[in-house]
Design a protein around this motif. Structure first.
Motif, short mmCIF file in Angstrom:
data_model
loop_
_atom_site.label_atom_id
_atom_site.label_comp_id
_atom_site.label_asym_id
_atom_site.label_seq_id
_atom_site.Cartn_x
_atom_site.Cartn_y
_atom_site.Cartn_z
N ILE A 50 -25.17 -26.98 4.84
CA ILE A 50 -24.34 -28.19 4.89
C ILE A 50 -22.94 -27.90 4.37
O ILE A 50 -21.93 -28.30 4.96
N ALA A 51 -22.88 -27.18 3.24
CA ALA A 51 -21.58 -26.85 2.65
C ALA A 51 -20.73 -26.02 3.60
O ALA A 51 -19.53 -26.27 3.79
N ALA A 52 -21.37 -25.04 4.22
CA ALA A 52 -20.64 -24.16 5.14
C ALA A 52 -20.10 -24.94 6.33
O ALA A 52 -18.98 -24.70 6.79
N GLU A 53 -20.90 -25.93 6.79
CA GLU A 53 -20.43 -26.78 7.89
C GLU A 53 -19.17 -27.53 7.51
O GLU A 53 -18.34 -27.88 8.35
N LYS A 54 -19.04 -27.81 6.20
CA LYS A 54 -17.86 -28.53 5.71
C LYS A 54 -16.76 -27.58 5.24
O LYS A 54 -15.80 -28.00 4.60
N GLY A 55 -16.98 -26.29 5.45
CA GLY A 55 -15.96 -25.30 5.11
C GLY A 55 -15.95 -24.91 3.65
O GLY A 55 -15.00 -24.31 3.17
N VAL A 56 -16.99 -25.26 2.89
CA VAL A 56 -17.04 -24.90 1.46
C VAL A 56 -17.99 -23.72 1.27
O VAL A 56 -19.17 -23.80 1.62
N MET A 57 -17.48 -22.66 0.67
CA MET A 57 -18.31 -21.49 0.42
C MET A 57 -18.69 -21.50 -1.07
O MET A 57 -17.83 -21.38 -1.93
#
Lengths: 116, 409
Positions: A50-57
């Motif tokens: 989910i985080a990666a989908e929002k651009g957060v690593m």
């Protein structure tokens, strides 16, 4: 009035599969551990996806995170509940002793149910 | 085959958090593994034990009980049987957590759905639950079918609904209704022109198999009966949540209280093996009494043991000893054709048959997780004793009541 609680142990003597009852306990504990391992693994999968989908690593921030008191308490409560599941067999045995739910009773039910 | 079958959510089903859902899915995967990978290990284990037995006794084991004596100490069997039992315990535990958390809400939700239904919910406050349901918690479900922890309780109904999906690993379909659907298909395909107006489902629990009859015969009056109040309350609410109006009544299948000649079709699904040696023949008699002349009785359950494969009998009988199913083995030793004859059905009107599983329909309907190759693998597989559901179909005992038959015997 407190909330109703559900029954956690089934009525009926639990069979033992190994010569040493401790082995039966250990098998159950191992499978509960395996279950929790996958629960955790899947939660992480979900979280990171989910985080990666929002651009957060997230991996860098995870390493430096300090839990709040609230989270620390949640974690401790979660672990105590986990132990209840982990020691399921030992707790069920104690419940059987407390209610005289014996293999003798199981045998008599087996016989009488077929006959009545 | 990768089983990703999913139960379809409905408004009465307890909600699950991410972790509760993961825990439940883990159990389902574990059960699949026990069936696919651990169960076949028993065959070589038995071969080795059998060779030793033959050397010692110079003969073959005489029945499944003797095989049990040979196998209980076998390390492979211990691992299988212990893992199978643990999967059953983890299954209930994984669902109970979510139910307990939502219990007060779940009960009031059931009340609202029931109040909105025009179909009857009949709970008998003076009903005496048969001992075969209360003596042991069948299939190790804590609380059993009839356990109640507060007034108007539906918790064991909710537990059974989710539990069946996990126990059956989704083989029963998104609504756990494959058995009912398969029997409906069987009736439509094998009894052309038969349009039952009054249908009774005995031992309906939460109505999984009951609702397909309303769908298949929309003009018919469909009634589900069971001995367990929490199951019936949940069934009534669940039906409404799924948009169906079906009557659920607390009655004993062995003594329903219905008038003679009341029903065109009486069905039961996995009921008989959870009754008792005296209740089962009585249920057959009651079916004959309350069926209309020309009416049909269908019980989808376990066929009798024919003693051609004692090792398979031994594996199947594990349920009797390790899963709180006291009547599972003894039921299969009973002559069901004879019982039906004793109840008044004539010999040429009684038969065992197989109703093909409806599972392929779920892929065709694009239900979540029901991938074509996976459902085909279930429908087409070579059955091994101990797997869930026979190879591709359910066993049915079907009997027609003679058109000339009177009412009470």
């Amino acid at each position: 009035m407190s909330d109703p609680t559900v029954a956690r142990y089934s009525k009926g003597k639990r069979p033992e599969f190994y010569a040493d009852p401790a082995m039966d306990e250990a098998m159950s504990m191992i499978m509960v551990l395996c279950s929790e391992l996958f629960v955790l693994r899947e939660r992480l999968d979900t979280f990171e996806a989910i985080a990666a989908e929002k651009g957060v690593m997230l991996s860098d921030e995870i390493d430096s995170y300090e839990p709040t008191q609230e989270l620390a308490e949640q974690r401790e409560a979660r672990k105590q509940e986990f132990f209840d599941r982990l020691f399921y067999v030992a707790n069920k045995r104690a419940a059987e002793l407390a209610t005289q739910d014996t293999s003798g009773r199981y045998e008599s039910v087996l016989k009488s149910i077929a006959e009545e | 085959m990768l089983n990703t079958f999913q139960q379809k959510r409905h408004a009465m089903l307890p909600e699950t958090t991410h972790d509760e859902s993961s825990r439940q899915e883990f159990v389902k995967s574990f059960k699949q593994y026990v069936q696919n990978r651990m169960l076949p290990n028993l065959f070589p284990a038995y071969s080795a034990q059998l060779a030793q037995f033959k050397k010692q006794h110079d003969r073959l084991p005489k029945d499944r009980r003797e095989i049990r004596k040979i196998m209980v100490g076998d390390p492979g069997f211990r691992t299988y049987a212990s893992a199978n039992r643990i999967s059953q315990e983890l299954l209930w535990e994984s669902v109970l957590t979510s139910i307990e958390r939502q219990l007060p809400d779940l009960n009031s939700k059931a009340k609202s759905f029931s109040a909105a239904s025009s179909a009857e919910l009949l709970i008998d406050p003076d009903f005496e639950t048969p001992r075969y349901v209360t003596a042991l918690d069948i299939h190790c479900m804590p609380g059993g079918y009839a356990g109640e922890v507060c007034e108007g309780d539906v918790s064991t109904g909710a537990l059974y609904d989710r539990g069946v999906y996990l126990y059956a690993m989704g083989y029963m379909g998104p609504h756990n209704d494959d058995l009912g659907r398969s029997v409906c298909n069987y009736v439509k395909r094998n009894l052309p022109g038969f349009t039952p107006k009054n249908i009774l489902d005995m031992g309906c629990t939460v109505g999984h198999s009951t609702l397909p009859f309303k769908e298949a015969f929309p003009e018919a009056e469909v009634t589900g009966i069971d001995v367990a109040a929490p199951q019936l309350r949940y069934a009534h609410a669940r039906a409404k949540a799924l948009g169906a109006e079906v009557s659920f009544q607390q009655r004993d299948a062995a003594n329903t209280g219905y008038e003679d000649n009341s029903f065109d079709l009486i069905v039961s699904h996995i009921l008989l093996h959870e009754t008792s040696g005296k209740a089962m023949p009585q249920i057959f008699k009651e079916c004959h009494r309350i069926l209309k002349p020309g009416g049909v009785m269908i019980h989808a359950d376990l066929p009798p043991f024919d003693h051609s494969d004692l090792f398979s009998e031994f594996i199947l009988d594990n349920e009797t000893y390790y899963n709180n199913e006291p009547f599972w083995g003894p039921m299969r030793d009973m002559d069901q054709i004879q019982l039906a004859m004793d109840a008044g059905f004539t010999a040429d009107q009684i038969a065992f048959d197989q109703a093909p599983m409806a599972i392929l329909e779920f892929a065709a309907a694009h239900e979540k997780g029901y991938e074509e190759d996976a459902v085909a693998a279930v429908a087409d597989r070579e059955y091994e004793a101990g797997e869930f559901a026979p190879g591709g179909g359910w066993e049915v005992l079907i009997a027609h009541k003679s058109k000339e038959a009177g009412g009470a015997a």
